[in-house]
Design a protein around this motif. Structure first.
Motif, mmCIF file in Angstrom:
data_model
loop_
_atom_site.group_PDB
_atom_site.id
_atom_site.type_symbol
_atom_site.label_atom_id
_atom_site.label_comp_id
_atom_site.label_asym_id
_atom_site.label_seq_id
_atom_site.Cartn_x
_atom_site.Cartn_y
_atom_site.Cartn_z
ATOM 1 N N ASP A 7 -49.680 86.008 -67.811
ATOM 2 C CA ASP A 7 -49.563 84.594 -67.459
ATOM 3 C C ASP A 7 -50.409 84.294 -66.224
ATOM 4 O OD1 ASP A 7 -47.781 83.985 -69.521
ATOM 5 O OD2 ASP A 7 -46.061 84.629 -68.328
ATOM 6 N N LEU A 8 -51.219 83.248 -66.318
ATOM 7 C CA LEU A 8 -52.081 82.828 -65.223
ATOM 8 C C LEU A 8 -51.784 81.393 -64.831
ATOM 9 C CD1 LEU A 8 -55.459 84.290 -66.536
ATOM 10 C CD2 LEU A 8 -53.949 85.280 -64.815
ATOM 11 N N ASN A 9 -52.076 81.051 -63.595
ATOM 12 C CA ASN A 9 -51.845 79.715 -63.072
ATOM 13 C C ASN A 9 -53.149 78.925 -63.158
ATOM 14 O OD1 ASN A 9 -51.510 77.475 -61.363
ATOM 15 N ND2 ASN A 9 -49.984 78.552 -60.157
ATOM 16 N N ASN A 10 -53.110 77.780 -63.825
ATOM 17 C CA ASN A 10 -54.333 76.986 -63.988
ATOM 18 C C ASN A 10 -54.558 75.994 -62.847
ATOM 19 O OD1 ASN A 10 -52.445 75.060 -64.581
ATOM 20 N ND2 ASN A 10 -53.200 74.600 -66.629
ATOM 21 N N SER A 11 -53.835 76.158 -61.749
ATOM 22 C CA SER A 11 -54.008 75.279 -60.586
ATOM 23 C C SER A 11 -54.953 75.854 -59.541
ATOM 24 C CB SER A 11 -52.654 75.019 -59.920
ATOM 25 O OG SER A 11 -51.782 74.391 -60.828
ATOM 26 N N TYR A 12 -55.237 77.151 -59.632
ATOM 27 C CA TYR A 12 -56.013 77.813 -58.586
ATOM 28 C C TYR A 12 -57.235 78.521 -59.162
ATOM 29 C CZ TYR A 12 -51.619 77.071 -56.162
ATOM 30 O OH TYR A 12 -50.494 76.494 -55.629
ATOM 31 N N ALA A 13 -58.397 78.264 -58.568
ATOM 32 C CA ALA A 13 -59.630 78.914 -59.017
ATOM 33 C C ALA A 13 -59.633 80.392 -58.647
ATOM 34 C CB ALA A 13 -60.837 78.217 -58.402
ATOM 35 N N ASN A 14 -59.003 80.735 -57.521
ATOM 36 C CA ASN A 14 -58.923 82.119 -57.067
ATOM 37 C C ASN A 14 -57.457 82.507 -56.978
ATOM 38 O OD1 ASN A 14 -61.781 82.195 -56.659
ATOM 39 N ND2 ASN A 14 -61.462 81.072 -54.755
ATOM 40 N N GLN A 15 -57.129 83.643 -57.546
ATOM 41 C CA GLN A 15 -55.739 84.095 -57.517
ATOM 42 C C GLN A 15 -55.676 85.601 -57.649
ATOM 43 O OE1 GLN A 15 -53.636 82.801 -61.328
ATOM 44 N NE2 GLN A 15 -55.416 81.454 -61.334
ATOM 45 N N GLU A 16 -54.582 86.173 -57.153
ATOM 46 C CA GLU A 16 -54.386 87.607 -57.273
ATOM 47 C C GLU A 16 -52.938 87.897 -57.613
ATOM 48 O OE1 GLU A 16 -54.884 90.028 -53.649
ATOM 49 O OE2 GLU A 16 -55.164 88.131 -52.612
ATOM 50 N N LEU A 31 -57.590 90.644 -58.822
ATOM 51 C CA LEU A 31 -58.063 89.502 -58.056
ATOM 52 C C LEU A 31 -59.065 88.752 -58.927
ATOM 53 C CD1 LEU A 31 -58.518 87.820 -55.445
ATOM 54 C CD2 LEU A 31 -60.238 89.535 -54.793
ATOM 55 N N LEU A 32 -58.779 87.487 -59.213
ATOM 56 C CA LEU A 32 -59.691 86.628 -59.975
ATOM 57 C C LEU A 32 -60.363 85.669 -58.998
ATOM 58 C CD1 LEU A 32 -57.481 85.683 -63.056
ATOM 59 C CD2 LEU A 32 -59.309 87.379 -62.959
ATOM 60 N N GLN A 33 -61.694 85.608 -59.071
ATOM 61 C CA GLN A 33 -62.449 84.721 -58.195
ATOM 62 C C GLN A 33 -63.451 83.924 -59.017
ATOM 63 O OE1 GLN A 33 -63.687 88.071 -55.633
ATOM 64 N NE2 GLN A 33 -62.985 86.784 -53.938
ATOM 65 N N THR A 34 -63.504 82.629 -58.748
ATOM 66 C CA THR A 34 -64.469 81.759 -59.402
ATOM 67 C C THR A 34 -65.621 81.522 -58.437
ATOM 68 O OG1 THR A 34 -62.727 80.691 -60.691
ATOM 69 C CG2 THR A 34 -64.810 79.507 -60.476
ATOM 70 N N VAL A 35 -66.837 81.846 -58.901
ATOM 71 C CA VAL A 35 -68.046 81.670 -58.097
ATOM 72 C C VAL A 35 -69.062 80.933 -58.964
ATOM 73 C CG1 VAL A 35 -69.895 82.824 -56.830
ATOM 74 C CG2 VAL A 35 -67.589 83.835 -56.887
ATOM 75 N N ASN A 36 -69.436 79.722 -58.546
ATOM 76 C CA ASN A 36 -70.404 78.911 -59.305
ATOM 77 C C ASN A 36 -70.033 78.806 -60.784
ATOM 78 O OD1 ASN A 36 -71.950 78.506 -56.989
ATOM 79 N ND2 ASN A 36 -73.121 80.366 -57.336
ATOM 80 N N ASN A 37 -68.792 78.504 -61.068
ATOM 81 C CA ASN A 37 -68.253 78.334 -62.425
ATOM 82 C C ASN A 37 -68.200 79.619 -63.242
ATOM 83 O OD1 ASN A 37 -67.682 75.582 -62.167
ATOM 84 N ND2 ASN A 37 -69.814 75.055 -62.598
ATOM 85 N N ALA A 38 -68.442 80.764 -62.618
ATOM 86 C CA ALA A 38 -68.294 82.052 -63.307
ATOM 87 C C ALA A 38 -67.044 82.731 -62.758
ATOM 88 C CB ALA A 38 -69.511 82.929 -63.081
ATOM 89 N N ASN A 82 -63.636 78.709 -78.928
ATOM 90 C CA ASN A 82 -65.073 78.483 -79.153
ATOM 91 C C ASN A 82 -65.976 79.376 -78.309
ATOM 92 O OD1 ASN A 82 -64.436 76.401 -80.988
ATOM 93 N ND2 ASN A 82 -64.260 74.942 -79.308
ATOM 94 N N ASP A 83 -65.492 80.549 -77.932
ATOM 95 C CA ASP A 83 -66.269 81.492 -77.120
ATOM 96 C C ASP A 83 -66.752 80.901 -75.797
ATOM 97 O OD1 ASP A 83 -66.003 83.763 -78.698
ATOM 98 O OD2 ASP A 83 -67.709 83.214 -79.956
ATOM 99 N N ASN A 84 -66.024 79.930 -75.260
ATOM 100 C CA ASN A 84 -66.363 79.386 -73.946
ATOM 101 C C ASN A 84 -66.097 80.442 -72.887
ATOM 102 O OD1 ASN A 84 -66.981 76.828 -74.976
ATOM 103 N ND2 ASN A 84 -64.835 76.197 -74.881
ATOM 104 N N TYR A 85 -66.837 80.369 -71.794
ATOM 105 C CA TYR A 85 -66.564 81.273 -70.683
ATOM 106 C C TYR A 85 -65.165 80.985 -70.135
ATOM 107 C CZ TYR A 85 -71.188 83.305 -70.348
ATOM 108 O OH TYR A 85 -72.331 84.008 -70.611
ATOM 109 N N PRO A 86 -64.466 82.021 -69.684
ATOM 110 C CA PRO A 86 -63.141 81.793 -69.095
ATOM 111 C C PRO A 86 -63.233 80.854 -67.896
ATOM 112 C CG PRO A 86 -63.495 84.127 -69.514
ATOM 113 C CD PRO A 86 -64.808 83.441 -69.737
ATOM 114 N N ASN A 87 -62.325 79.896 -67.848
ATOM 115 C CA ASN A 87 -62.281 78.911 -66.783
ATOM 116 C C ASN A 87 -60.826 78.714 -66.383
ATOM 117 O OD1 ASN A 87 -61.952 76.237 -65.551
ATOM 118 N ND2 ASN A 87 -64.131 75.984 -65.990
#
Length: 105
Positions: A7-16, A31-38, A82-87
Motif C-alpha cells: 500500500d502506497l500513499n498518493n499524497s506524497y511524491a517522496n515517501q519511505e 525510499l521512493l523519490q520522484t525526480v523530474n517526474n521519474a 497502459n504501461d505508463n511510468y509509475p507516478n
C-alpha cells in the motif's frame, strides 16, 4: 505463489517505509523519490543499502541484478495502466506496487 501488494500513499511524491512480510526474514526498507517526474526506489536490507536508486518502470522488476534479488528474497514490480511510468499521484488506482518472492521469479 507469493505476491504481496504494498500500500502506497498518493499524497506524497517522496515517501519511505518498511516492508514486513511473513515469508521474508530480512528487514526491508524502501525510499521512493520522484525526480523530474521519474520515480526512483532505494532499498536497504537489514540496514544496508543495496545498489544505487533504481529507476522504476512499468511492469518490470525494479532490482536488475540476481545477486541483489538473492539478498532481498524477491523483487518489486510496479503494475500500471497502459504501461505508463509509475507516478505517485496514481498510487492505489492505476499504479500499484507488488513484492514478488524469489520462488515466483
Amino acid at each position: 505463489m507469493t505476491i504481496y501488494q504494498i500500500d502506497l500513499n498518493n499524497s506524497y511524491a517522496n515517501q519511505e517505509f518498511d516492508v514486513m512480510l511473513d515469508s521474508i526474514e530480512n528487514t526491508i526498507h524502501v525510499l521512493l523519490q520522484t525526480v523530474n517526474n521519474a520515480l526512483f526506489m532505494s532499498i536497504s536490507v537489514n540496514s544496508e543499502q543495496i545498489g544505487i536508486p533504481f529507476l522504476c518502470c512499468s511492469n518490470q522488476y525494479v532490482v536488475p541484478y540476481q545477486y541483489m534479488i538473492d539478498i532481498l528474497g524477491g523483487n518489486f514490480v510496479f503494475e500500471t495502466e497502459n504501461d505508463n511510468y509509475p507516478n505517485y499521484e496514481n498510487f492505489g488506482t492505476t499504479c500499484n506496487l507488488y513484492f514478488v518472492t524469489a520462488d515466483e521469479l
